[in-house]
Write a protein that holds these residues in place. Structure first.
Motif, PDB file in Angstrom:
ATOM      1  N   PHE A  48       0.841  -1.202   0.000  1.00  0.00           N
ATOM      2  CA  PHE A  48       0.000   0.000   0.000  1.00  0.00           C
ATOM      3  C   PHE A  48       0.875   1.251   0.000  1.00  0.00           C
ATOM      4  O   PHE A  48       0.582   2.223  -0.710  1.00  0.00           O
ATOM      5  CB  PHE A  48      -0.925  -0.006   1.228  1.00  0.00           C
ATOM      6  N   ALA A  49       1.957   1.234   0.769  1.00  0.00           N
ATOM      7  CA  ALA A  49       2.874   2.373   0.811  1.00  0.00           C
ATOM      8  C   ALA A  49       3.479   2.641  -0.560  1.00  0.00           C
ATOM      9  O   ALA A  49       3.615   3.794  -0.989  1.00  0.00           O
ATOM     10  CB  ALA A  49       3.972   2.124   1.839  1.00  0.00           C
ATOM     11  N   GLU A  50       3.831   1.580  -1.276  1.00  0.00           N
ATOM     12  CA  GLU A  50       4.417   1.722  -2.605  1.00  0.00           C
ATOM     13  C   GLU A  50       3.409   2.311  -3.587  1.00  0.00           C
ATOM     14  O   GLU A  50       3.740   3.164  -4.414  1.00  0.00           O
ATOM     15  CB  GLU A  50       4.914   0.365  -3.105  1.00  0.00           C
ATOM     16  N   LEU A  51       2.149   1.881  -3.496  1.00  0.00           N
ATOM     17  CA  LEU A  51       1.104   2.424  -4.365  1.00  0.00           C
ATOM     18  C   LEU A  51       0.862   3.908  -4.080  1.00  0.00           C
ATOM     19  O   LEU A  51       0.644   4.700  -5.010  1.00  0.00           O
ATOM     20  CB  LEU A  51      -0.198   1.632  -4.188  1.00  0.00           C
ATOM     21  N   ILE A  52       0.913   4.282  -2.802  1.00  0.00           N
ATOM     22  CA  ILE A  52       0.779   5.693  -2.434  1.00  0.00           C
ATOM     23  C   ILE A  52       1.905   6.503  -3.070  1.00  0.00           C
ATOM     24  O   ILE A  52       1.694   7.586  -3.631  1.00  0.00           O
ATOM     25  CB  ILE A  52       0.800   5.855  -0.901  1.00  0.00           C
ATOM     26  N   ARG A  85      -4.010  -1.233 -10.914  1.00  0.00           N
ATOM     27  CA  ARG A  85      -2.585  -1.024 -10.632  1.00  0.00           C
ATOM     28  C   ARG A  85      -1.886  -0.272 -11.766  1.00  0.00           C
ATOM     29  O   ARG A  85      -1.017   0.570 -11.531  1.00  0.00           O
ATOM     30  CB  ARG A  85      -1.882  -2.371 -10.426  1.00  0.00           C
ATOM     31  N   ASN A  86      -2.270  -0.570 -13.001  1.00  0.00           N
ATOM     32  CA  ASN A  86      -1.546  -0.036 -14.150  1.00  0.00           C
ATOM     33  C   ASN A  86      -2.182   1.206 -14.750  1.00  0.00           C
ATOM     34  O   ASN A  86      -1.774   1.664 -15.817  1.00  0.00           O
ATOM     35  CB  ASN A  86      -1.438  -1.123 -15.240  1.00  0.00           C
ATOM     36  N   ASN A  87      -3.197   1.757 -14.073  1.00  0.00           N
ATOM     37  CA  ASN A  87      -3.848   2.980 -14.548  1.00  0.00           C
ATOM     38  C   ASN A  87      -3.812   3.987 -13.403  1.00  0.00           C
ATOM     39  O   ASN A  87      -4.511   3.813 -12.403  1.00  0.00           O
ATOM     40  CB  ASN A  87      -5.295   2.680 -14.958  1.00  0.00           C
ATOM     41  N   LYS A  92      -5.461   6.160  -8.236  1.00  0.00           N
ATOM     42  CA  LYS A  92      -5.697   7.248  -7.276  1.00  0.00           C
ATOM     43  C   LYS A  92      -7.133   7.219  -6.746  1.00  0.00           C
ATOM     44  O   LYS A  92      -7.365   7.499  -5.572  1.00  0.00           O
ATOM     45  CB  LYS A  92      -5.389   8.595  -7.933  1.00  0.00           C
ATOM     46  N   ARG A  93      -8.084   6.858  -7.606  1.00  0.00           N
ATOM     47  CA  ARG A  93      -9.478   6.726  -7.143  1.00  0.00           C
ATOM     48  C   ARG A  93      -9.588   5.607  -6.119  1.00  0.00           C
ATOM     49  O   ARG A  93     -10.283   5.740  -5.109  1.00  0.00           O
ATOM     50  CB  ARG A  93     -10.418   6.437  -8.318  1.00  0.00           C
TER      51      ARG A  93
END
Length: 450
Positions: A48-52, A85-87, A92-93
């Motif tokens: 989750f931290a990486e996605l943020i 993941r790839n969009n 962000k949504r």
């Protein structure tokens, strides 16, 4: 020794008054680190931290505002679709559906609270679980405090849903949705068009409230339209829809609140009309961010709710044929609304009060009045109701007998076209003030369904 004893008592007392919740908060508080730092340093939340970080949201939640994060664990995030993941916009949504404004502690959510999310949606928090659009995840760790907010860990994902208005737009091929989208009005001065379903019935793009929208199948909507059209007769060309008909048709397709499970047998529309549900009529359920859409092949309602009776209080007249000096609004404990109207001493034949009835339906009405001569004169008086014009003779004069409090049937009247109707309460056609008095508590128009 006395002083030492007093200090000891005070310390014991203070210890007894300590809030265990404060102790828990202090043990979980890390006031020196931001929420993003807590995420990065928790081995269960590294994904989750990486996605943020990759989405760019990290900078947004490290400013001077407070946030609450319901962070899915690494295990939960294994189920995140690659299409998200790839969009980056979709990502962000999704992330924003797990980040809310302000600090939301589990101890303050013994009753479910609605939380504004940074993606514009509004989710629900009850202290033990977090819900969005009918989906729910459970908290595995609660109330980890950071410098700029509070962190909870959750065991699942909450993908953001479109709101009901967005669904209507996306499903515009549906006859009922297309009908609603065509409810447009153009300002003659600015030439700007607006949708009067949104502005005058309900704006289903608003995320702060919950609704249930009935999306009728095309066949069900055609039957529904035909059943109601007879009550909205007008002179418009065939390709033009009367606004009153459009609003009357659609206003009860939106119900108060949202029921994702265990659909009740009856719900109230925004206009407080009772709408009845048979689960067998549900073709599809579509959960949205501000409620739920039920695709249904039948719409059950009472015609008397859609075409209701009309009640006009006597004191609420819209015009007078002469001077208002002869008109008295009387407080009466027995009267509808606590008042009635009395007209006397005017010296005019066929003196009348005018009552405007907007949006009368094209239907036959039974016309009643309640007019009470409570000994204001020591005799009966006569009066009548004219329709639209003083010369109209649909209803003749009727006596108002002394001390009679019952409602009286005046007669029936067929309204040919939907629209405004004027009722004229008319005094006797004499100038003698002993005989031209009139009184009215109310007029009631009851539709007749044949």
């Amino acid at each position: 020794m006395n002083r030492i004893l007093i200090y000891a008592i005070v310390l014991v007392f203070l210890g007894a008054c300590t809030d265990p919740w404060d102790d828990q908060n202090q043990s979980n508080r890390d006031g020196n680190r931001q929420l993003t730092q807590l995420l990065e340093n928790d081995p269960e939340l590294t994904d989750f931290a990486e996605l943020i970080r990759t989405s760019g949201l990290g900078a947004e939640i490290t400013d001077n505002k407070s946030y609450t994060i319901w962070a899915p664990t690494n295990t939960a995030l294994q189920a995140l679709p690659t299409s998200i993941r790839n969009n980056n916009e979709a990502l962000k949504r999704f992330l924003g559906n797990h980040i809310g404004f302000l600090e939301n502690f589990s101890s303050n959510a013994s009753e479910p609270v609605r939380v504004k999310m940074i993606n514009g949606k509004v989710n629900t928090f009850d202290g033990a679980s977090f819900q969005s659009a009918g989906a729910s995840v459970n908290l595995t760790t609660k109330d980890v405090l950071a410098k700029n907010g509070v962190l909870h860990k959750v065991n699942g994902l909450l993908e953001p849903k479109d709101n009901i208005w967005k669904i209507i737009q996306e499903e515009s091929a549906s006859a009922v949705n297309n009908f609603i989208l065509d409810m447009k009005r153009t300002d003659m001065i600015t030439n700007v068009s607006s949708n009067y379903f949104q502005t005058e019935i309900v704006d289903l793009s608003v995320e702060d409230s919950l609704y249930t929208y009935i999306m009728l199948t095309d066949e069900a909507f055609d039957l529904f339209k035909d059943e109601l059209k007879v009550y909205f007769k007008d002179t418009l060309p065939e390709n033009e829809i009367l606004e009153a008909y459009a609003k009357g048709l659609t206003k009860d397709l939106v119900l108060k609140g949202a029921h994702y499970d265990q659909l009740p047998t009856m719900m109230l529309s925004l206009d407080s009309v009772e709408v009845y549900f048979d689960q067998a009529n549900v073709v599809e359920q579509i959960n949205s961010s501000n409620g739920v859409v039920y695709v249904m092949n039948k719409f059950d309602f009472k015609l008397s709710d859609k075409i209701p009776e009309i009640k006009i209080e006597g004191e609420n007249f819209n015009g007078i044929s002469g001077s208002s000096n002869f008109v008295s609004i009387r407080p009466r404990s027995w009267a509808s609304g606590g008042r009635d109207v009395l007209v006397r001493g005017h010296g005019t034949a066929s003196f009348h009060l005018i009552y405007n009835v907007p949006q009368a339906h094209s239907v036959k009405y039974r016309v009643y009045w309640r007019a009470v001569n409570d000994n204001y004169i020591p005799r009966n008086n006569e009066q009548r109701i004219a329709i639209n014009d003083i010369t109209n003779s649909t209803f003749g004069y009727r006596w108002v007998e002394r001390n009679t409090f019952e409602e009286v049937l005046i007669g029936e009247y067929e309204v040919d076209l939907h629209g405004n109707l004027n009722l004229l309460l008319t005094s006797a056609s004499v100038t003698n003030n002993d005989w031209n008095t009139m009184v009215l508590d109310y007029i009631r128009l009851e539709p007749v369904f044949e």
